[in-house]
Every structure is written in structure tokens, then in C-alpha cells.
Design a protein around this motif. Sequence first.
Motif, short mmCIF file in Angstrom:
data_model
loop_
_atom_site.label_atom_id
_atom_site.label_comp_id
_atom_site.label_asym_id
_atom_site.label_seq_id
_atom_site.Cartn_x
_atom_site.Cartn_y
_atom_site.Cartn_z
N ASN A 186 0.85 -1.18 0.00
CA ASN A 186 0.00 0.00 0.00
C ASN A 186 0.89 1.24 0.00
OD1 ASN A 186 0.49 0.94 2.86
ND2 ASN A 186 -0.38 -1.07 3.31
N LEU A 187 0.28 2.38 -0.23
CA LEU A 187 1.04 3.62 -0.40
C LEU A 187 1.77 4.01 0.87
CD1 LEU A 187 1.81 6.07 -2.12
CD2 LEU A 187 -0.35 7.15 -1.42
N TRP A 188 1.10 3.92 2.02
CA TRP A 188 1.72 4.39 3.25
C TRP A 188 2.93 3.54 3.62
CZ3 TRP A 188 3.07 8.18 5.85
CH2 TRP A 188 3.35 8.14 7.21
N ASP A 189 2.84 2.23 3.48
CA ASP A 189 4.00 1.38 3.79
C ASP A 189 5.14 1.64 2.81
OD1 ASP A 189 2.75 0.29 5.95
OD2 ASP A 189 2.32 -1.66 5.03
N SER A 190 4.82 1.91 1.57
CA SER A 190 5.86 2.24 0.60
C SER A 190 6.59 3.52 1.00
CB SER A 190 5.26 2.40 -0.80
OG SER A 190 4.62 1.21 -1.23
N ILE A 191 5.84 4.52 1.40
CA ILE A 191 6.44 5.78 1.84
C ILE A 191 7.29 5.56 3.08
CG2 ILE A 191 5.90 8.04 2.86
CD1 ILE A 191 3.43 8.08 0.99
N ARG A 192 6.79 4.76 4.01
CA ARG A 192 7.55 4.53 5.25
C ARG A 192 8.86 3.80 4.98
NH1 ARG A 192 4.45 2.05 10.06
NH2 ARG A 192 3.73 0.51 8.54
N LEU A 193 8.82 2.82 4.09
CA LEU A 193 10.06 2.12 3.74
C LEU A 193 11.08 3.05 3.10
CD1 LEU A 193 9.08 -1.40 2.28
CD2 LEU A 193 10.65 -0.96 4.16
N LEU A 194 10.62 3.83 2.14
CA LEU A 194 11.55 4.71 1.43
C LEU A 194 12.07 5.81 2.33
CD1 LEU A 194 9.84 4.96 -2.07
CD2 LEU A 194 11.70 3.46 -1.35
N ARG A 195 11.23 6.31 3.24
CA ARG A 195 11.71 7.32 4.18
C ARG A 195 12.82 6.74 5.06
NH1 ARG A 195 7.17 8.74 6.95
NH2 ARG A 195 6.74 10.45 5.52
N ARG A 196 12.61 5.53 5.56
CA ARG A 196 13.66 4.87 6.36
C ARG A 196 14.94 4.73 5.56
NH1 ARG A 196 13.59 -1.50 6.82
NH2 ARG A 196 14.21 -1.03 4.68
N LEU A 217 3.73 9.64 -3.65
CA LEU A 217 4.97 9.00 -3.22
C LEU A 217 6.13 9.98 -3.31
CD1 LEU A 217 6.21 6.13 -2.49
CD2 LEU A 217 6.78 5.96 -4.91
N TRP A 218 6.28 10.65 -4.44
CA TRP A 218 7.39 11.57 -4.63
C TRP A 218 7.22 12.85 -3.81
CZ3 TRP A 218 12.10 11.13 -6.75
CH2 TRP A 218 12.37 9.97 -7.48
N GLY A 219 5.99 13.27 -3.60
CA GLY A 219 5.77 14.43 -2.74
C GLY A 219 6.27 14.20 -1.33
N ASN A 220 6.09 12.99 -0.83
CA ASN A 220 6.60 12.66 0.50
C ASN A 220 8.13 12.56 0.51
OD1 ASN A 220 4.51 11.70 2.82
ND2 ASN A 220 3.59 11.52 0.78
N LEU A 221 8.69 12.10 -0.60
CA LEU A 221 10.15 12.02 -0.67
C LEU A 221 10.77 13.41 -0.65
CD1 LEU A 221 10.73 9.14 -3.26
CD2 LEU A 221 10.65 9.02 -0.76
N GLN A 222 10.06 14.40 -1.19
CA GLN A 222 10.57 15.77 -1.17
C GLN A 222 10.88 16.23 0.25
OE1 GLN A 222 8.25 18.75 -3.07
NE2 GLN A 222 9.11 18.33 -5.09
N SER A 223 10.02 15.88 1.20
CA SER A 223 10.27 16.27 2.58
C SER A 223 11.56 15.66 3.11
CB SER A 223 9.09 15.84 3.47
OG SER A 223 7.90 16.49 3.09
N VAL A 224 11.86 14.44 2.67
CA VAL A 224 13.10 13.79 3.08
C VAL A 224 14.30 14.47 2.45
CG1 VAL A 224 14.33 11.59 3.21
CG2 VAL A 224 11.84 11.61 3.34
N PHE A 225 14.19 14.82 1.17
CA PHE A 225 15.28 15.52 0.51
C PHE A 225 15.63 16.82 1.25
CE2 PHE A 225 13.66 13.71 -3.79
CZ PHE A 225 14.23 12.48 -3.48
N ARG A 226 14.59 17.58 1.64
CA ARG A 226 14.82 18.84 2.35
C ARG A 226 15.48 18.59 3.70
NH1 ARG A 226 9.71 20.09 -0.14
NH2 ARG A 226 9.93 21.86 -1.58
N ALA A 227 15.03 17.55 4.40
CA ALA A 227 15.61 17.25 5.71
C ALA A 227 17.07 16.85 5.57
CB ALA A 227 14.82 16.13 6.38
N ALA A 228 17.39 16.07 4.54
CA ALA A 228 18.76 15.61 4.36
C ALA A 228 19.72 16.77 4.18
CB ALA A 228 18.85 14.67 3.16
#
Length: 908
Positions: A452-462, A497-508
Motif C-alpha cells: 500500500n502507499l503508506w507502507d511504501s512511503i515509510r520504507l523509502l523514508r527509512r 509518493l514523490w511528494g513525501n520524498l521531497q520532505s526527506v530531501f529537504r531534511a537531508a
Amino acid sequence: MRRLLAILIALVLIPFTPILSTEYAYADGWSGPQSTIVNRNGRKVIQLCDQGGGCRTSTPFFMALNSQSVPIGENNWSYFNYQAQLAAANTGAAEMNVAPMLQVHLNNTSDAFIDQLAGKLNQLNPRPYLMVRMYLQDAPPGAEPMRMKDLQGNVRDDTNGAGHPWTFNEAWLAYQEQQITRVLTRMDSQYPGRVMSLLIAYENGGEWFYRPYGYHDTTNKMLDWGAPDLCGTGPDGVRVCQLYPWTNDSGTQPGPRGRHSFYLDDYSSSAEAGFCAWSALPASLVPNCRSATPTERNNAVPGQSPTTSGASRGTVLDPADINSLRAAKYHQYMSARNVAAITRLLAKAKQVTGNRILTTVFYGYLYGLRTELGTSGSNDLTTLVNSPYVDIIGVPHSYGTSRSLGNGFVQQGPPDTMRLANKLWLDEDDTRTLLACAPSNCQPIPFQTATNLWDSIRLLRRNLMTAAIGGRAIHFLDLQGYGWFGDPARPTESETLWGNLQSVFRAADKIQLGGANAYQPQVAVFVDDVSANYQPALTPAGENSYAFASDQLSNLVDDLTRLGTPVRHYLLSDLTKGNLDLSAVKLAVLPNAYAVSSTVRTAIDTKLKTPGRTVLSLYAAGYVQDDQAASTTSMTALTGITVAKGTGTPALGQNYSFVGQSGGPGYPLTPWFTVTDPGASTLGTYQAGGVSLARKTIPVTGGSWTSVYAAAPKLSLAALRKISEDAGVHHFAPVGDTVEATGNMLMVHAGSTGVKTVRLPQSMPRVYETALYPSDVEMCRNCSQLTGLSFNTGDTRVFRWTAPPRGNFELLTGSTVEGWAVDVDLPTTSSAVAVYRGGPAGVGTYLGDFPTATNRPDVNSYFGTTGVHCFRFTLSGCSPGTQIHVYALDPEGGTGDGSTYLGARPCT
């Protein structure tokens, strides 16, 4: 590792060291950017400088697309185009400092395909920088087949199946140099100004390692282990399919099951001749030199004739037996051949491009290859890392528990070795997201755990935050080409999915390693790429081989990710390097230091056995030294704890008294060891009798160090946590949770559901939660812990803390004040200093605030900042002897972390 890519290739060569200058003149006509690895905010990032244009640094996160896919084969570029554009659009914002980069696995290396690919890339906006991933699958006339041999002496050409077809003779190497020249030149001409890296791929899955292969007599093809049609009938008359090397023979005589069904590389004539011409060949092997037979490579006990069945007689090849020494050196030579081929070919890529591109290779699967590690040719990472022709080394992340939420993102090698060498480690993230299966009634494909979408986002964020905080690069690989990271038929899910990854890019991009309260990990693993060569080839622990091979490295590394504190991973040979900073390390782990040279032993003695530190050594630590006969005396010298060999073959189950648990391997090992040191404290015992785990305090100049020795692998997670606690390691989270932390950034990935407390290493001025929201959320001020945090299993929460400004009041010459000041929380922002005469603030006379207005390249280089941070100004009324006091001010003013006193100097 175990990939679906259709690459059937192989190699072997007489070791070759390229003699080329690393200072190339720019190649005529090359248009691509100058690509380098630089320091940004204390992290390693990629810098891209366009010819005739500016430079930009990029957090090394990017998309990898596989044109060796069914859709591309059918001329369907929709998944490719959509994911490339989606990645470029979502990494293009300037505040994220992620340049649009793309890796493409070439479908083939023909000019026609390169032209077609360039046409697709040129249509993208923005046009991404390109890493070319090139498979060396073609062979020239005169190429010599890779040859494989089994325990019975049967020899096969590895050119028709799952293996590695061509060995490294001069014809093959010269041809691949020509191919690299042609492919790079063509791609640069058709896609100008954007080619920034080359990744060369060969051998198993394109990842430069060998595996034992079976053989199908009817189809005459080499087969991977576990293949459904890899079958054999044993001496008991029972036919078994889906064979593995450790499949039970059910008898002592040769049979077509298990190890008897597998072939080892490489027995081509050039490989065998190269072994005898190898400069590192021991003198004892020179007379009547020959290659090691597969039987010798699978045996380990000296003083006996190899068993007829070829069964391994121990887990370590003992140099006291000339055949075992020959086997260990043949393993080592296979790795040296691989590395020599890689460095020669990458040197050509540097030459062709005028040293403008970054060179990349997959290698060093020390944690991932398990039973095949000894024969893999992947055990010379030390040489590869030190090569001037190699910039990036990568591997996919683990195919074990790492694929599931609630566990750590586990790399398959030692990434911190690359950072130490001012290079990059690349994690390949081929996570099967929800987009890898149908939008309804999802039937997971192999290695897919997120449906599902949320688990995919959680895995990629980790995954992203683990790599970012650890200072690594990462790319997302759509392995099968069906839109795992962006499906044009599912735009809402893809864009979310990519919108959530953007938040990770900014944090990094907010990771800072230079703050006054910057944290450094306190646990370090030192894995040995030499000792792996001293292990038997097929069945190092007989029918328990897979369990043993998993327990000694793979499972240990998995458990260490759930320790509740971050862990760094180095090569054992890194201890010999002068720039290795171990000042923060309280616990050092030696998981496989079985064959250790005198040089490395000296480094262990001087770098690790220091006051206040604990060293955990496992199993056969120190068993072999300088190719002398293996001995427990040599083990005692390394561990500081007296041990003896055990007798018989008991299962090595244990009771750990210091944590009230049982554990350890439930199988026998040869050899096995017991602790006999009366000065050591017992922490665990074998259920069959004898001490299995002990601790000893050993005096050294300036204090004492602590040795903990585990005589058998497979320590429990509770035991590992208690050993680290006793060593004084700071733990951020409960045992079972995954933590990554460095500098000012902390990630906690929950291994269980509950309300938790996260302990910070000290009181921090301000703490924010980041990577989850468009803007950071302040959690607390002047706090040393975060309480009442709710987690579900698999949740990833990321926190960062701020630091007061830093600086140095360097000179006061006459009445001219000089120095520097920087706030690492705002690395591009100039700041100011406040000046007082005659006393500190509150006592002296305030003279004003003075800005940092001059560039200091040394400060920017040290902290990885880019702002203007030098102050230089002249004061009036500064009579000789008057004290001038200087404070670095926080650019955030009253909402920041206050000022930092830089000291006082007298006017002259």
C-alpha cells in the motif's frame, strides 16, 4: 545480488595495475561536467560544474532506470519517460540541493540504441545529469571462456547459462576498453553536457562476484543454485531437485547431490597461469605451482588427506596444510583479478573523459554473499577503495529483513570505508513499492513487503534517511521497468509518493556535522575482506553451512541495526589509515578477524586497545597470523583472553547468564573454542559445558581496555545490547528499534508499537521533528529527551537539533580584530560578532555588532559551509593592554540559540 537481469558474463585476469596519471588534460571534445565528490555541511556530496557555466552540489539521491526491461524491448518507453520526468520534477527545487540525476542501464551498447536513448533524454525538462550503467556482455574474437570445475574434476565452459562467460585475457580487456571509449564518446555527443558517471557491470547480476553454479546435462547450461531443474540422485537412490551446495549427501562417498553438483570459477588457462605469476604468491607455493582444486578449496584441516567426498573439515583454511594455503591464496587471487580488471577499465573511462566523470562499480558484498563469500572474488575491497580510478562503490541493500518495516536498512558492505577515503558508498534501493503490483488484489512479487502507499512511503523514508545520515548515496531502481517508482497509469499514487520524498530531501540537506554539540556514533564494526578468503568454498560448516555463514556476518549486522544506537562499518584494514578518527568509539566489533597480519594486529593494538574502550571479538578471532599454522595462542594474542580448542562435535547452544537468556548456534562447528582464562569473567556457557562468552579488563598505558570474546557466533540481540551498555555506549531508543544518527540529525525506526522515550546525547538548545512535514516542527528547547512519542511498528521519525554559533577570535593586531564565526544551522548565511571593551558582556563597554564580510575558504571547507564567515575590522580608542571581548551572534536572533563567547585579547 540475486537479480533478474539478463546478463551472462564473466572474467579472470593476470593482475594488472594501470600506470596512468590521474591528472589528465581534458579530453578533446568532451562536453560533460566536471564531476567530483566534495564536502557539504560535513557530508560527502556530488559537485557538478558545467563547462562554461556554474557549479552545483547535489545530495546524491537519484533514479535508476533499467532499459534491459520487457517494456523497452517492446519499444514502450512510457514507464521510463514518466519516472524520469517525475524524478527530475521532484528533485529540481533549489532549496533541496538535489540535482536531477539519472542512472540508465543500457539495453545494449549499440550506437543505434545510444542514439535512441539520447533522444528520449533530450526531451526531458530539466535534462538530467546521466550515470551510464554499462554491461560488458559482448566478447571479441579471441575471448577465452571462463572455465568452471567441480569436485570430481569435471570442467565446463561458463558461456551458456547463468554464470560468467569470459575470462580476463588481454583480448577481452582491450576490447572492453574500446567499448567504453565508444559508448562514452557516443553518449556525450548525442546527449551533450550531461554525462557525469560510468558504472561498469559484469559477472553475477552485473555485480562483479562469482557464485558456485550447477550444470544441466541435457541443456548444457550452467544453473544457479536453487534452480528447480538442478537435480541429482544421491548414494541413497533418492533424487532431489532445487539443490544447494549444502544439500545433504546422505553418505560419505561422492554423490551427485549437494556440493558435488556445483562448479567453481575460474580454471581458464589464463587464470591458472596468472596465479603462478602472481606477485603475492607465497614462496612455498612457487615450486611446482598449480591452481587449487575445488576439493582443496573446500577443505580446512591440516595433516589429513582430503576426504573422498570433498566435505569441508573446518571453517578456516589452515596454512599449516600446503593445500589449504594454496586454496586460500587462490581465493585471494580471484579477488585480485577482479579488482585489477575493474581498475584498468575505469582508468580508461577517466582517460577518455579527461578525468571529468565519476567512476562507479558494484563490489564488496561482505555481508550479503554468505556461503559463497570465500570464492566470490569480492574480497579485495581494500585495494579497490584505495584506487585513484574508483570514486563510487555500491551494492543493493540486503535482501533479508531489511526489506521489511520494523527492521533496519542494511547495507551489504562497509560504507564508512568509502567516506574515510573521501569517496561515496552507493546503496541501490530496488524496493518493490505498491506500484510493483496491481492496484487491486495485489499479489506481491519476490521481496515485496509494501503493498500500500503508506507502507511504501515509510520504507523509502527509512532508507533515504539512513543513507543520508550515514553519508551515503542512494538510487531508486525500477528493476523490471514497470514503474515501481512511478506508473503513468497511477499518477495520484506516484505523485504522492514523490511528494513525501521531497520532505526527506529537504531534511537531508539540513544535516550538519560541524556543530559544537555534534554527535558521533560510538559503535564501530571492522569487517575483514582478507579473512573471507580463508574459508572453504562450498560447505564451510558442512550441512550447517548456510546457518553458519549467515550467523557470522549477515545476521549479526541485521541485529546490530536494532541495537537502539547507530553503528559505523569499516574494513579491518582501515585501522592502518592515519585519518581514522576513533575518539568517539566505545565499542569496536571484530566479527570475522580470523586471518590477521602482523601489520593489522599492530593497528588493533594501538588503535583499538586503548583506555576506556571495549573490543568484542567473535569465534576464530586471530586464529591465523601471517600464513603461519592456525593456533589458539595466536587467538589469545589478539583477544587478550586465553582460549582452547573444544573436543567432539556438540551443538553450540549457550546460556547467557548476564542477560538471563539462551541462544547461540544450535549446530556444531569445527573448530570450536572455549575460554580457559582464569582472569576472565564468565558471561555465557555452552549447554554442553565450557565457557563460551567472557570479559576481561586488561591494563594498558593510561588505564585499561575491556576485551569481550564470544567463542561462537550468533550472540542474541539482548546480549549485544548489554555488551554495548556495559561499554558506556549511549542508546537513543529501546532495543529492537533502529537508530541512525550523526552530527545534528537522528532517525528512529520503530521495531515495535508503543509510546517511547528518545534519549538525546546531551541537552540540546532546540529540537525539531523533520522529514515528515513540509516545515519542521519544534519539539522542545533545552531538552535532553523526547517523551511520549507514539510509534507504530515501521514508523520512521526524524529529529534534528540546533547548535550555538561557533567561531574563533584569532588576532588583535594593534586595534584590528580578526577571526571567524559561523552558525552551522544556517550554513549559507553570514553572521556577526558583538564586541565589548574592558570586560565581558554586562561588564564592559558595548562597541557594536560587526558582520562577517570576508570569505574564509578554510572555514567553509572544514564545516562544508558556503557563506561568508570571516570578520576583520578596526576599533577606535583601543589603548594598549585594554581587553577586547568577542561573541559570535546567532543570525536567528532571539529565536536562535544565543551567542557564543570567543574569548578576549588585549590591544597592542
